[in-house]
Design a protein around this motif. Structure first.
Motif, PDB file in Angstrom:
ATOM      1  N   UNK A 166      32.252  12.598  36.984  1.00  0.00           N
ATOM      2  CA  UNK A 166      32.925  12.164  35.762  1.00  0.00           C
ATOM      3  C   UNK A 166      33.277  10.699  35.930  1.00  0.00           C
ATOM      4  N   UNK A 167      33.023   9.918  34.910  1.00  0.00           N
ATOM      5  CA  UNK A 167      33.415   8.514  34.930  1.00  0.00           C
ATOM      6  C   UNK A 167      34.568   8.328  33.959  1.00  0.00           C
ATOM      7  N   UNK A 168      35.781   8.172  34.511  1.00  0.00           N
ATOM      8  CA  UNK A 168      36.963   7.872  33.705  1.00  0.00           C
ATOM      9  C   UNK A 168      36.948   6.371  33.428  1.00  0.00           C
ATOM     10  N   UNK A 169      36.566   6.006  32.210  1.00  0.00           N
ATOM     11  CA  UNK A 169      36.390   4.591  31.868  1.00  0.00           C
ATOM     12  C   UNK A 169      37.706   3.836  31.749  1.00  0.00           C
ATOM     13  N   UNK A 170      38.830   4.560  31.645  1.00  0.00           N
ATOM     14  CA  UNK A 170      40.127   3.907  31.481  1.00  0.00           C
ATOM     15  C   UNK A 170      40.780   3.556  32.810  1.00  0.00           C
ATOM     16  N   UNK A 171      40.232   4.053  33.904  1.00  0.00           N
ATOM     17  CA  UNK A 171      40.897   3.934  35.200  1.00  0.00           C
ATOM     18  C   UNK A 171      40.785   2.525  35.764  1.00  0.00           C
ATOM     19  N   UNK A 172      41.582   2.278  36.790  1.00  0.00           N
ATOM     20  CA  UNK A 172      41.554   0.992  37.453  1.00  0.00           C
ATOM     21  C   UNK A 172      42.530   0.979  38.602  1.00  0.00           C
ATOM     22  N   UNK A 173      43.020  -0.208  38.921  1.00  0.00           N
ATOM     23  CA  UNK A 173      43.994  -0.341  40.000  1.00  0.00           C
ATOM     24  C   UNK A 173      45.223  -1.093  39.491  1.00  0.00           C
ATOM     25  N   UNK A 174      46.370  -0.730  40.053  1.00  0.00           N
ATOM     26  CA  UNK A 174      47.619  -1.442  39.843  1.00  0.00           C
ATOM     27  C   UNK A 174      47.919  -2.247  41.097  1.00  0.00           C
ATOM     28  N   UNK A 175      48.398  -3.466  40.922  1.00  0.00           N
ATOM     29  CA  UNK A 175      48.804  -4.278  42.062  1.00  0.00           C
ATOM     30  C   UNK A 175      50.219  -3.855  42.454  1.00  0.00           C
ATOM     31  N   UNK A 176      50.307  -3.013  43.477  1.00  0.00           N
ATOM     32  CA  UNK A 176      51.529  -2.270  43.761  1.00  0.00           C
ATOM     33  C   UNK A 176      52.715  -3.159  44.115  1.00  0.00           C
ATOM     34  N   UNK A 177      52.576  -3.998  45.141  1.00  0.00           N
ATOM     35  CA  UNK A 177      53.700  -4.850  45.542  1.00  0.00           C
ATOM     36  C   UNK A 177      54.152  -5.740  44.394  1.00  0.00           C
ATOM     37  N   UNK A 178      53.174  -6.295  43.674  1.00  0.00           N
ATOM     38  CA  UNK A 178      53.483  -7.180  42.554  1.00  0.00           C
ATOM     39  C   UNK A 178      54.209  -6.423  41.451  1.00  0.00           C
ATOM     40  N   UNK A 179      53.764  -5.195  41.179  1.00  0.00           N
ATOM     41  CA  UNK A 179      54.395  -4.384  40.136  1.00  0.00           C
ATOM     42  C   UNK A 179      55.837  -4.061  40.495  1.00  0.00           C
ATOM     43  N   UNK A 180      56.067  -3.646  41.740  1.00  0.00           N
ATOM     44  CA  UNK A 180      57.416  -3.288  42.167  1.00  0.00           C
ATOM     45  C   UNK A 180      58.359  -4.478  42.059  1.00  0.00           C
ATOM     46  N   UNK A 181      57.913  -5.635  42.528  1.00  0.00           N
ATOM     47  CA  UNK A 181      58.760  -6.826  42.459  1.00  0.00           C
ATOM     48  C   UNK A 181      59.098  -7.187  41.022  1.00  0.00           C
ATOM     49  N   UNK A 182      58.128  -7.076  40.136  1.00  0.00           N
ATOM     50  CA  UNK A 182      58.378  -7.458  38.749  1.00  0.00           C
ATOM     51  C   UNK A 182      59.299  -6.492  38.034  1.00  0.00           C
ATOM     52  N   UNK A 183      59.218  -5.202  38.346  1.00  0.00           N
ATOM     53  CA  UNK A 183      60.168  -4.243  37.768  1.00  0.00           C
ATOM     54  C   UNK A 183      61.580  -4.582  38.230  1.00  0.00           C
ATOM     55  N   UNK A 184      61.736  -4.874  39.518  1.00  0.00           N
ATOM     56  CA  UNK A 184      63.063  -5.209  40.044  1.00  0.00           C
ATOM     57  C   UNK A 184      63.580  -6.515  39.466  1.00  0.00           C
ATOM     58  N   UNK A 185      62.709  -7.510  39.307  1.00  0.00           N
ATOM     59  CA  UNK A 185      63.121  -8.778  38.714  1.00  0.00           C
ATOM     60  C   UNK A 185      63.590  -8.579  37.277  1.00  0.00           C
ATOM     61  N   UNK A 186      62.870  -7.750  36.531  1.00  0.00           N
ATOM     62  CA  UNK A 186      63.245  -7.497  35.149  1.00  0.00           C
ATOM     63  C   UNK A 186      64.553  -6.722  35.072  1.00  0.00           C
ATOM     64  N   UNK A 187      64.740  -5.801  35.990  1.00  0.00           N
ATOM     65  CA  UNK A 187      66.006  -5.060  36.070  1.00  0.00           C
ATOM     66  C   UNK A 187      67.177  -6.021  36.248  1.00  0.00           C
ATOM     67  N   UNK A 188      67.037  -6.975  37.166  1.00  0.00           N
ATOM     68  CA  UNK A 188      68.102  -7.957  37.363  1.00  0.00           C
ATOM     69  C   UNK A 188      68.285  -8.834  36.126  1.00  0.00           C
TER      70      UNK A 188
END
Length: 363
Positions: A166-188
């Motif tokens: 099966x080819x899930x055409x919507x899939x991909x990768x998330x930049x994990x460290x970058x995502x975590x930092x940005x969520x925390x920055x937005x929280x602050x």
């Protein structure tokens, strides 16, 4: 919370600061009362705190100095996909994609890279067929490929007979460290307060929950525990033990406080992946360029726990993400915040209830 409310919250935060550590984490001069405390600043806790900060004064506590690589949210990338054998996860993923895109817009940062995902399985395998049905039922763009189709489209891949894809055409990768930092920055940015490097040593349930750390005492109307591998160690403080197993991907058990010793041993995962790549992708170098380790916290059924403490309704538990929770963090955080605020959850949470397990009392 309106913009003026966020500014006021930020002013309160600044007025209580006596120092600012590396990374911009605010250290309060005195302990006090907030609306909500979230313990555990991994992706689930950080996204929960982010959602809560729009509505209430929220404190996020982590036992290690941020950023760190001791839990389950660090690393360069994570897979994001719609394909699941359980349809309720695919149903959540629609909003997850929207919220990840929203985070990219709010932080002006690229967090998602579309790549597609090739899922291989035996044509008669029930789980594989369910994945196909789930994608079709949820109108997810996908393609079904036979082994011959795969070889033609991806010449480097050699599949055995009876295996299709099966080819899930919507899939991909998330930049994990970058995502975590940005969520925390937005929280602050929304007025949230982070206290890192503080280990929780005591929790006293009441109408106002008291949380004692190695550096202070805090009180809140509500408490959320999203502590990953350390969840049961914290729940033991409030008379609860859940059937959570902390392990590596290969399934060997681990103690989160002993991971530095355990990781000195060669990982079975490296050998498994090397063998798989040599067999199925003969044109690739099977040796890893980078090896990063993180721990899973598994439930017996590999479904999450998103629920109130059975005896203390103002204590919320988010746990057991079983190695597939990162991509779902935006919705998990939203749901946990809804449970905190007494709002109707956006999704049916019956698969994630604590009562599905035989509970052990530790009192």
């Amino acid at each position: 919370m309106c913009h003026s409310g966020r500014v006021a919250a930020s002013q309160r935060q600044r007025s209580g600061c006596v120092e600012r550590a590396a990374g911009g984490v605010c250290k309060m001069s005195v302990q006090g009362e907030v609306d909500t405390i979230v313990i555990g600043a991994g992706i689930q806790g950080s996204y929960t705190a982010y959602h809560l900060s729009k509505h209430s004064k929220t404190l996020l506590i982590d036992q290690f100095a941020l950023p760190h690589a001791r839990g389950s949210s660090h690393g360069q990338t994570r897979i994001i996909r719609n394909v699941y054998a359980k349809t309720y996860y695919t149903a959540m993923m629609t909003e997850c994609y929207q919220l990840w895109k929203q985070l990219e817009a709010e932080t002006n940062t690229e967090l998602f890279r579309p790549t597609g995902l090739l899922v291989l399985g035996k044509e008669g395998n029930p789980s594989f067929q369910t994945m196909k049905s789930t994608l079709i039922d949820n109108n997810v763009p996908m393609t079904t490929l036979t082994s011959a189709d795969v070889s033609k489209r991806f010449p480097a891949v050699q599949l055995p007979r009876g295996v299709s894809a099966l080819l899930d055409k919507t899939a991909g990768i998330l930049y994990a460290d970058r995502a975590l930092k940005n969520v925390q920055d937005l929280f602050r940015r929304f007025g949230g307060i982070i206290r890192d490097g503080e280990k929780v040593v005591q929790i006293q349930p009441s109408d106002l929950v008291t949380v004692t750390t190695t550096a202070g005492i805090y009180r809140a109307k509500r408490l959320v525990i999203t502590a990953g591998p350390w969840t049961n160690k914290l729940l033991n403080l409030v008379g609860l033990q859940l059937p959570l197993e902390v392990c590596y991907h290969s399934g060997s058990r681990a103690d989160p406080d002993e991971r530095d010793v355990s990781f000195q041993r060669p990982s079975q995962d490296v050998e498994l992946l090397r063998d798989f790549l040599s067999r199925e992708f003969p044109g690739l170098d099977p040796n890893p360029a980078v090896v990063e380790s993180c721990m899973y916290t598994n439930t017996p059924d590999y479904d999450f726990i998103l629920d109130h403490h059975p005896d203390h309704k103002n204590i919320i538990v988010g746990a057991g993400f079983s190695g597939h929770g990162f991509k779902l963090a935006p919705v998990v955080g939203k749901v946990l915040s809804e449970l905190c605020l007494g709002e109707k959850p956006s999704y049916d949470l019956s698969p994630f209830k604590i009562c599905r397990f035989h509970l052990k009392s530790v009192l």
